[in-house]
Design a protein around this motif. Structure first.
Motif, PDB file in Angstrom:
ATOM      1  N   TYR B 341       0.841  -1.203   0.000  1.00  0.00           N
ATOM      2  CA  TYR B 341       0.000   0.000   0.000  1.00  0.00           C
ATOM      3  C   TYR B 341       0.871   1.247   0.000  1.00  0.00           C
ATOM      4  N   GLU B 343       0.416   4.040  -1.290  1.00  0.00           N
ATOM      5  CA  GLU B 343      -0.268   5.325  -1.101  1.00  0.00           C
ATOM      6  C   GLU B 343      -0.286   5.739   0.376  1.00  0.00           C
ATOM      7  N   TYR B 344      -0.105   4.789   1.282  1.00  0.00           N
ATOM      8  CA  TYR B 344      -0.070   5.127   2.705  1.00  0.00           C
ATOM      9  C   TYR B 344       1.354   5.383   3.203  1.00  0.00           C
ATOM     10  N   ILE B 434     -14.933   2.626   7.300  1.00  0.00           N
ATOM     11  CA  ILE B 434     -15.950   2.378   6.268  1.00  0.00           C
ATOM     12  C   ILE B 434     -17.255   2.010   6.972  1.00  0.00           C
ATOM     13  N   LYS B 460     -16.372   8.921   8.987  1.00  0.00           N
ATOM     14  CA  LYS B 460     -16.815   7.980   7.953  1.00  0.00           C
ATOM     15  C   LYS B 460     -16.174   8.389   6.638  1.00  0.00           C
ATOM     16  N   GLN B 462     -12.345   7.427   4.009  1.00  0.00           N
ATOM     17  CA  GLN B 462     -11.082   6.706   3.917  1.00  0.00           C
ATOM     18  C   GLN B 462      -9.936   7.670   3.687  1.00  0.00           C
ATOM     19  N   VAL B 463      -8.738   7.186   3.971  1.00  0.00           N
ATOM     20  CA  VAL B 463      -7.536   7.950   3.667  1.00  0.00           C
ATOM     21  C   VAL B 463      -7.123   7.613   2.240  1.00  0.00           C
ATOM     22  N   GLY B 464      -6.870   8.644   1.463  1.00  0.00           N
ATOM     23  CA  GLY B 464      -6.475   8.438   0.071  1.00  0.00           C
ATOM     24  C   GLY B 464      -4.983   8.323  -0.065  1.00  0.00           C
ATOM     25  N   GLN B 476      -4.325  12.916   3.390  1.00  0.00           N
ATOM     26  CA  GLN B 476      -5.458  13.407   2.609  1.00  0.00           C
ATOM     27  C   GLN B 476      -6.556  12.353   2.683  1.00  0.00           C
ATOM     28  N   ALA B 477      -7.728  12.783   3.132  1.00  0.00           N
ATOM     29  CA  ALA B 477      -8.776  11.803   3.399  1.00  0.00           C
ATOM     30  C   ALA B 477     -10.139  12.368   3.052  1.00  0.00           C
ATOM     31  N   SER B 478     -11.131  11.485   3.022  1.00  0.00           N
ATOM     32  CA  SER B 478     -12.485  11.967   2.750  1.00  0.00           C
ATOM     33  C   SER B 478     -13.332  11.866   4.019  1.00  0.00           C
ATOM     34  N   LEU B 480     -17.114  11.494   4.291  1.00  0.00           N
ATOM     35  CA  LEU B 480     -18.261  11.315   3.405  1.00  0.00           C
ATOM     36  C   LEU B 480     -19.517  11.975   3.949  1.00  0.00           C
ATOM     37  N   ASN B 483     -19.204  15.437   3.188  1.00  0.00           N
ATOM     38  CA  ASN B 483     -18.847  15.604   1.780  1.00  0.00           C
ATOM     39  C   ASN B 483     -17.641  16.531   1.626  1.00  0.00           C
ATOM     40  N   GLU B 484     -16.623  16.248   2.404  1.00  0.00           N
ATOM     41  CA  GLU B 484     -15.421  17.089   2.378  1.00  0.00           C
ATOM     42  C   GLU B 484     -14.182  16.236   2.157  1.00  0.00           C
ATOM     43  N   GLN B 485     -13.152  16.912   1.671  1.00  0.00           N
ATOM     44  CA  GLN B 485     -11.847  16.268   1.654  1.00  0.00           C
ATOM     45  C   GLN B 485     -11.045  16.885   2.789  1.00  0.00           C
TER      46      GLN B 485
END
Lengths: 129, 664
Positions: B341, B343-344, B434, B460, B462-464, B476-478, B480, B483-485
């Motif tokens: 992974y 990206e992490y 999740i 709620k 995930q980390v991108g 950087q994460a969402s 949900l 509805n924000e990053q």
């Protein structure tokens, strides 16, 4: 059958995406480098296509703001491929209006030496039929 | 000519809803040899069995065909019922018209036709059935437990408690497994070592339990009640009988740069080591890959400081052979490798750690003596981000992850978050989830406590990606729900990596002929009703080797497993399956094909005298089968080119008769 559902079916067919695979984790939106530019974010595309809200997506500038970088496709743990939905909505719009957002004739004026070939190919893919 | 009775079961509407059972009974009643045919709502019920027994008596039946569910369900029931009326149980055949017909077909006409055809096939087979007598085999009253984690320890303790001998084979130098590495345990937050080490000591002190640590299973032969196993006792280069575990060698060893696997590589150990203070057996082990003496022949310090002369650089692996009546698989799990992974940023920053690494960073016996410090600069982290489901719940096409939920991560992350907020209230803790899955006694209450009482930020989303920037980890994460990053500058990122079966599981499964699923978890004999038995007789399953589970569940399953093992060991003799192979010596051409394919070593060859033409004698090499060892798999009958090998109860003739009946 409503117009929205027909449009949704077209988007699903042309993208080949199975929106039911989505587990709402939000990794697509967490990954998206164009998040701040987009009205609707990758996870919303998935959800809205599933609900048949194609009109809203088609009217949104989001479909042109998406960088088509496919990071969301790469990172999605469920193989949902949100960027393909963005592309499919965009294609549906371009086809319906019969006009491209980028005419081939307009390209030479946009060229600069630093621009990688790939960008041109991507632009044509993104803004024209 | 057989006198056959046909009994068609409705199984409520399970069969009758899709199959016209009356028509099936009527059609099969017309078959040659069938003297009685009927249908009934539940053949397996007491009254159903009475009906069958009355029909056997009244019509003097010699063979029985039951059209019902899978023979895995009720073959034994109907065989017993027939036996009570003096009919040999192997004269009963099942036509599976539930799993093979009603459950997979929708159209009644089609389903009915197929049910009739399957019934005909069973009737054709019964015509050729012969009564078979089951033999008996003795039981070795000792169990083998493979793996010395909490699952293996608990199973061994329970078997020993019932008075039977148990051997634990553990591949690492000490028993204890993953639980020994944990700090606290949810949902009661008791210290893992405090509750585990007494059990380790119990196992060590129990007269009935032998611990073969630093040992691996080399081969297994035999069958339930009569397994023979070879165990490789790897050379520790330390005499287990002399070493007192004083640890002076581990202090004096000059080779200090060996990654310490017990601390997940977060610090170093010596080349001679005892994994942790409460190790069982508490014996030093020399790591030959790092020992200067072993590599260059110069050093020998451990040997000089050892007060009991336990060091032996010339020690060799030894292989011992032991006999067992039952084998327990308790091989456990490992977290997946987080480096896939990227990206992490797991490979880019030492401050991105896995949850098991965090356990060590918070453990008093860990590399930081229990003070939570960043691995990079040994400072206290003020912002910590937990990422859930790393590699769990992925699509089956995903190459990096696993399709299943690892089940334990939600709870241990809540535990980590809570403990950190308790100990370091100035720390901001974010958990990206999740779903939060907390089924279990006092589990959801525990998670809610983390949120409500300890102020852990559950988000709620995930980390991108995680990027290291100036000593900080940019996350950087969402979010949900908003509805924000989100962009968080964190000091420590913790990845809740998926768990997977130990890498040794696959080869072990092959050795034991115990079936596994596509994820290398051992398959149970029945997912609901036989959860701790492998479909292979005599092989039992304990702990995570069967599927992800937490400690309470592992311990329950381990005890359940022990109960099943005791059920085998308590018997003096086991009834053998009479459906075994036998060779027709007149047809056998001595080619050895059957011997090569037999997974149980049941076939042997010998030279025998045969009468030739004109009163001559011929010596020919022919196969013979040991019926006590044969498990009736039928591989030899397929391999035999001359048709000499046949399986009782499933002879080539019987199978061809079934095929003919189906194709008629």
């Amino acid at each position: 059958m409503s117009h929205g559902n027909n449009a949704a079916e077209q988007v699903l067919r042309s993208s080949g995406v199975d929106v039911r695979k989505c587990m709402r984790c939000g990794k697509c939106t967490a990954t998206c480098p164009a998040f701040d530019e987009m009205e609707y974010h990758p996870h919303q595309f998935v959800y809205m296509v599933e609900k048949g809200e194609i009109d809203k997506l088609a009217a949104s500038p989001s479909i042109y703001k998406c960088l088509s970088c496919f990071a969301c496709v790469e990172r999605c743990p469920r193989g949902v491929e949100p960027a393909k939905l963005v592309e499919a909505v965009r294609l549906a719009v371009i086809r319906k209006q019969g006009m491209n957002h980028l005419a081939t004739d307009a390209i030479p004026a946009l060229l600069d030496e630093e621009m990688p070939q790939q960008a041109l190919v991507s632009a044509l893919r993104k803004y024209s039929k | 000519m057989q006198r056959i009775g046909v009994f068609v079961c409705h199984c409520g509407t399970n069969i009758a809803g899709t199959v016209d059972v009356v028509a099936v009974a009527k059609a099969l009643g017309q078959e040659p040899g069938v003297v009685f045919s009927t249908e009934y709502q539940y053949m397996c019920s007491e009254s159903g069995q009475q009906l069958m027994r009355a029909a056997i008596r009244e019509h003097k039946l010699t063979g029985v065909v039951v059209c019902s569910c899978s023979p895995r369900m009720h073959e034994a029931t109907f065989r017993k019922a027939a036996a009570l009326e003096g009919v040999n149980p192997y004269m009963v055949e099942i036509a599976n018209i539930r799993e093979h017909v009603s459950w997979i077909h929708k159209d009644m006409a089609e389903a009915t036709e197929k049910a009739v055809i399957l019934g005909r096939a069973a009737i054709a087979k019964v015509h050729l059935n012969a009564p078979l007598q089951a033999g008996e085999s003795p039981v070795t009253k000792r169990a083998l437990v493979i793996g010395g984690g909490i699952a293996g320890i608990q199973t061994a303790l329970d078997i020993a408690e019932a008075g039977f001998e148990v051997d634990i084979v553990e591949k690492s130098p000490t028993i204890g497994g993953k639980m020994a590495q944990l700090d606290k345990t949810f949902p009661t937050l008791d210290c893992a070592a405090c509750i585990l080490t007494p059990k380790m000591v119990d196992a060590a002190q129990n007269e009935k339990i032998n611990i073969f640590a630093y040992s691996e299973l080399e081969s297994v032969k035999g069958y339930i009640g009569n397994f023979k196993a070879q165990i490789r006792r790897k050379a520790r280069f330390v005499d287990e009988t002399k070493c007192t575990g004083c640890g002076i060698c581990t202090e004096k060893c000059p080779q200090k740069k060996v990654p310490n696997e017990f601390n997940m590589g977060l610090d170093n150990r010596r080349a001679i080591y005892i994994p942790f203070a409460q190790a069982v057996p508490k014996v030093a082990t020399i790591d030959a890959n790092y020992c200067t003496m072993m590599k260059t022949g110069k050093c020998g310090i451990c040997s000089k400081v050892c007060g009991t002369g336990a060091i032996d650089y010339t020690q060799k692996d030894t292989v011992i052979e032991r006999e067992y009546g039952a084998i327990v698989v308790a091989t456990g799990f490992n977290p997946i490798d987080a480096k896939v992974y990227n990206e992490y940023g797991y490979m880019d920053s030492p401050d991105v750690v896995t949850s098991l690494e965090l356990e060590r960073l918070m453990n008093a016996a860990g590399p930081t003596n229990g003070t939570l410090l960043r691995p990079s600069d040994k400072t206290h982290p003020h912002t910590i981000v937990f990422v859930q489901c790393v590699g769990s719940r992925c699509d089956e096409t995903d190459e990096r992850g696993k399709p299943y939920c690892s089940k334990i991560c939600c709870m241990y992350t809540a535990k980590h978050a809570m403990l950190i907020r308790e100990k370091y209230p100035d720390t901001d803790v974010y958990v990206f989830y999740i779903d939060v899955r907390t089924p279990g006694k006092n589990f959801d209450e525990f998670y809610r406590r983390a949120v409500e009482q300890y102020g852990v930020h559950y988000i709620k989303g995930q980390v991108g990606k995680v990027v290291e920037q100036n000593g900080k980890l940019h996350v950087q994460a969402s979010d949900l729900l908003a509805n924000e990053q989100l962009h968080i500058d964190a000091d420590l990122v913790v990845l809740a990596t998926a768990i997977e079966p130990d890498k040794t599981a696959r080869s072990l499964g092959t050795m034991l002929t115990a079936s596994m699923d596509t994820n290398d978890f051992f398959t149970e004999a029945h997912p609901k009703l036989r959860p701790v038995e492998s479909p292979t007789a005599g092989i039992f399953l304990s702990g995570v080797c069967q599927g992800p589970k937490d400690i309470p569940e592992t311990v329950s399953q381990a005890s359940a497993c022990a109960a099943k093992v005791i059920g085998v060991l308590a018997k003096d003799k086991l009834t053998c399956n009479p459906c075994v192979a036998h060779s027709d010596e007149l047809l056998c051409n001595g080619c050895s094909s059957c011997e090569k394919v037999c997974p149980y070593g049941a076939i042997s060859y010998s030279d025998k005298e045969f009468r030739g033409p004109n009163r001559t004698t011929l010596i020919r090499r022919v196969a013979s089968v040991n019926p006590a060892v044969c498990q009736g798999c039928g591989a030899c009958t397929v391999a035999c080119p001359s048709g000499a090998m046949d399986l009782k109860g499933f002879s080539n003739k019987q199978i061809m008769a079934e095929v003919d009946a189906i194709c008629k």
